[in-house]
Design an enzyme around this catalytic site. Structure first.
Site, PDB file in Angstrom:
ATOM      1  N   SER A   1      80.965  88.831  81.901  1.00 31.38           N
ATOM      2  CA  SER A   1      81.865  89.827  82.477  1.00 31.38           C
ATOM      3  C   SER A   1      82.626  90.482  81.334  1.00 31.38           C
ATOM      4  CB  SER A   1      82.862  89.109  83.400  1.00 31.38           C
ATOM      5  OG  SER A   1      83.930  89.973  83.762  1.00 31.38           O
TER       6      SER A   1
ATOM      7  N   TYR B   1      88.717  82.270  85.877  1.00 30.85           N
ATOM      8  CA  TYR B   1      87.582  83.202  85.716  1.00 30.85           C
ATOM      9  C   TYR B   1      87.440  83.621  84.253  1.00 30.85           C
ATOM     10  CZ  TYR B   1      84.494  87.138  86.984  1.00 30.85           C
ATOM     11  OH  TYR B   1      83.442  88.013  87.096  1.00 30.85           O
TER      12      TYR B   1
HETATM   13  P1  NAD Z   1      78.795  88.136  94.986  1.00 30.33           P
HETATM   14  O1  NAD Z   1      79.879  87.381  95.652  1.00 30.33           O
HETATM   15  O2  NAD Z   1      78.199  89.319  95.661  1.00 30.33           O
HETATM   16  O3  NAD Z   1      77.618  87.174  94.594  1.00 30.33           O
HETATM   17  C1  NAD Z   1      77.834  85.896  94.097  1.00 30.33           C
HETATM   18  C2  NAD Z   1      76.589  85.104  94.352  1.00 30.33           C
HETATM   19  O4  NAD Z   1      76.830  83.757  93.952  1.00 30.33           O
HETATM   20  C3  NAD Z   1      76.242  85.069  95.838  1.00 30.33           C
HETATM   21  O5  NAD Z   1      74.845  85.144  95.999  1.00 30.33           O
HETATM   22  C4  NAD Z   1      76.761  83.717  96.273  1.00 30.33           C
HETATM   23  O6  NAD Z   1      76.064  83.205  97.386  1.00 30.33           O
HETATM   24  C5  NAD Z   1      76.485  82.919  95.017  1.00 30.33           C
HETATM   25  N1  NAD Z   1      77.241  81.690  94.954  1.00 30.33           N
HETATM   26  C6  NAD Z   1      78.558  81.495  95.111  1.00 30.33           C
HETATM   27  N2  NAD Z   1      78.847  80.192  95.049  1.00 30.33           N
HETATM   28  C7  NAD Z   1      77.676  79.543  94.840  1.00 30.33           C
HETATM   29  C8  NAD Z   1      77.314  78.194  94.710  1.00 30.33           C
HETATM   30  N3  NAD Z   1      78.217  77.205  94.782  1.00 30.33           N
HETATM   31  N4  NAD Z   1      76.008  77.901  94.535  1.00 30.33           N
HETATM   32  C9  NAD Z   1      75.060  78.863  94.484  1.00 30.33           C
HETATM   33  N5  NAD Z   1      75.358  80.176  94.605  1.00 30.33           N
HETATM   34  C10 NAD Z   1      76.655  80.505  94.786  1.00 30.33           C
HETATM   35  O7  NAD Z   1      79.355  88.537  93.550  1.00 30.33           O
HETATM   36  P2  NAD Z   1      78.789  89.475  92.396  1.00 30.33           P
HETATM   37  O8  NAD Z   1      79.806  90.482  92.150  1.00 30.33           O
HETATM   38  O9  NAD Z   1      77.402  89.872  92.673  1.00 30.33           O
HETATM   39  O10 NAD Z   1      78.849  88.459  91.165  1.00 30.33           O
HETATM   40  C11 NAD Z   1      77.707  87.949  90.526  1.00 30.33           C
HETATM   41  C12 NAD Z   1      78.075  87.564  89.105  1.00 30.33           C
HETATM   42  O11 NAD Z   1      78.473  88.733  88.382  1.00 30.33           O
HETATM   43  C13 NAD Z   1      79.239  86.582  89.005  1.00 30.33           C
HETATM   44  O12 NAD Z   1      78.998  85.646  87.983  1.00 30.33           O
HETATM   45  C14 NAD Z   1      80.396  87.482  88.646  1.00 30.33           C
HETATM   46  O13 NAD Z   1      81.391  86.791  87.954  1.00 30.33           O
HETATM   47  C15 NAD Z   1      79.705  88.501  87.758  1.00 30.33           C
HETATM   48  N6  NAD Z   1      80.444  89.749  87.616  1.00 30.33           N
HETATM   49  C16 NAD Z   1      80.697  90.536  88.702  1.00 30.33           C
HETATM   50  C17 NAD Z   1      81.382  91.726  88.497  1.00 30.33           C
HETATM   51  C18 NAD Z   1      81.679  92.657  89.627  1.00 30.33           C
HETATM   52  O14 NAD Z   1      82.433  93.621  89.421  1.00 30.33           O
HETATM   53  N7  NAD Z   1      81.125  92.463  90.811  1.00 30.33           N
HETATM   54  C19 NAD Z   1      81.822  92.082  87.228  1.00 30.33           C
HETATM   55  C20 NAD Z   1      81.550  91.240  86.167  1.00 30.33           C
HETATM   56  C21 NAD Z   1      80.847  90.081  86.371  1.00 30.33           C
END
Ligand code: NAD
Length: 257
Positions: free
Chosen positions: A139, A152
């Site tokens: 991130s 985080y």
């Molecule tokens: P999201 O909530 O849409 O997806 C998260 C995924 O992780 C989901 O499929 C969920 O089911 C899964 N998950 C959660 N807990 C879990 C567990 N215990 N076991 C297995 N799977 C689990 O979120 P996202 O925004 O798609 O985030 C995905 C990644 O990207 C994360 O690591 C997040 O930190 C990172 N990220 C997101 C953003 C953003 O702006 N959305 C920015 C930077 C980084």
């Protein structure tokens, strides 16, 4: 570019960025393993749809990324792992002196320790296959901080550090390890932060998006899951053979500030 014959495991991929990356990987011919902690018909149906749409083998394997043994079992059950995309992640927002211990522990386990376990399980498979890619979805918060996100930010800085270690340990092998550092992407994880942030700053949804979430994203646009999938594909290409141990920001200029 074709990833035909390669198998990609994407943790936390029944939604958001993970699902978007899985689709982009399948689009260029990779067999994909989707994952989350649930085991619903719709999770398996999602994999089936991707398999049909792109003519690849797509499976859904339930494994809870907060549990080390399940992280390792995911890789073992997949049986093959050429591309490991550590993506599962959760968020909790609170001042550090009010941060629930359970939320701290869950964020460190899912956002950081899971990648330790899956990488440990996947590297022998990559070595046996003579090629591998570890792609950690960190991130902008792996490179910089924001208030109220102690767990985080700690986990994301941690995974950037672990990426460098894996890169050094595999430097003389045809395996690379890199982290993609997205800025804000409008996914369920970001949606879930909006109500708390609205309360925290006493703002409307629109103002939270523009003035809080995208405040530090100079482009004033969300990154998309397709763009992140494209960057993951690039990291799997021959052009990226010597790119290892680094971070690629997809953040509209956030970390240039
Ligand atoms: P999201 O909530 O849409 O997806 C998260 C995924 O992780 C989901 O499929 C969920 O089911 C899964 N998950 C959660 N807990 C879990 C567990 N215990 N076991 C297995 N799977 C689990 O979120 P996202 O925004 O798609 O985030 C995905 C990644 O990207 C994360 O690591 C997040 O930190 C990172 N990220 C997101 C953003 C953003 O702006 N959305 C920015 C930077 C980084």
């Amino acid at each position: 570019m074709s990833l035909s014959g390669k198998t990609a495991i994407i943790t936390g991929s029944n939604s958001g960025i993970g699902l978007g990356i899985a689709r982009e990987m399948a689009k260029v011919g990779a067999d994909v393993v989707l994952n989350s902690f649930s085991d619903r018909d719709e999770d398996h149906a999602l994999a089936e749809e991707i398999g049909k749409e792109f003519g690849v083998t797509a499976r859904y394997i339930k494994a809870d990324m907060s549990k080390g043994d399940e992280c390792r079992a995911l890789v073992e059950q997949a049986g093959k792992c050429d591309i490991l995309i550590n993506n599962a992640g959760i968020q909790h927002v609170a001042p550090i002196d009010q941060f629930p211990v359970a939320s701290w522990d869950a964020i460190i386990a899912i956002n950081l320790s899971s990648a330790f376990h899956t990488t440990a399980a996947a590297l022998p498979m990559m070595r046996a296959a003579g090629w591998g890619r570890v792609i950690n979805i960190a991130s902008a918060h792996g490179l910089t901080a924001s208030p109220f996100k102690s767990a985080y930010v700690s986990a994301k800085h941690g995974i950037v550090g672990m990426t460098k270690v894996v890169a050094l340990e595999t430097a003389q092998e045809p395996i690379t390890a890199n982290a993609i550092c997205p800025g804000y992407v409008l996914t369920p994880l970001v949606e879930a932060q909006i109500p708390d942030t609205m309360k925290e700053y006493d703002m409307s949804r629109e103002d939270v998006i523009k003035n809080v979430l995208l405040e530090r994203q100079p482009s004033k646009e969300f990154a998309t899951v397709e763009q992140l999938g494209g960057v993951a594909e690039f990291l799997c290409s021959a052009a990226a053979d010597q790119i290892t141990g680094t971070t690629i920001s997809v953040d509209g200029g956030w970390t240039a500030l």
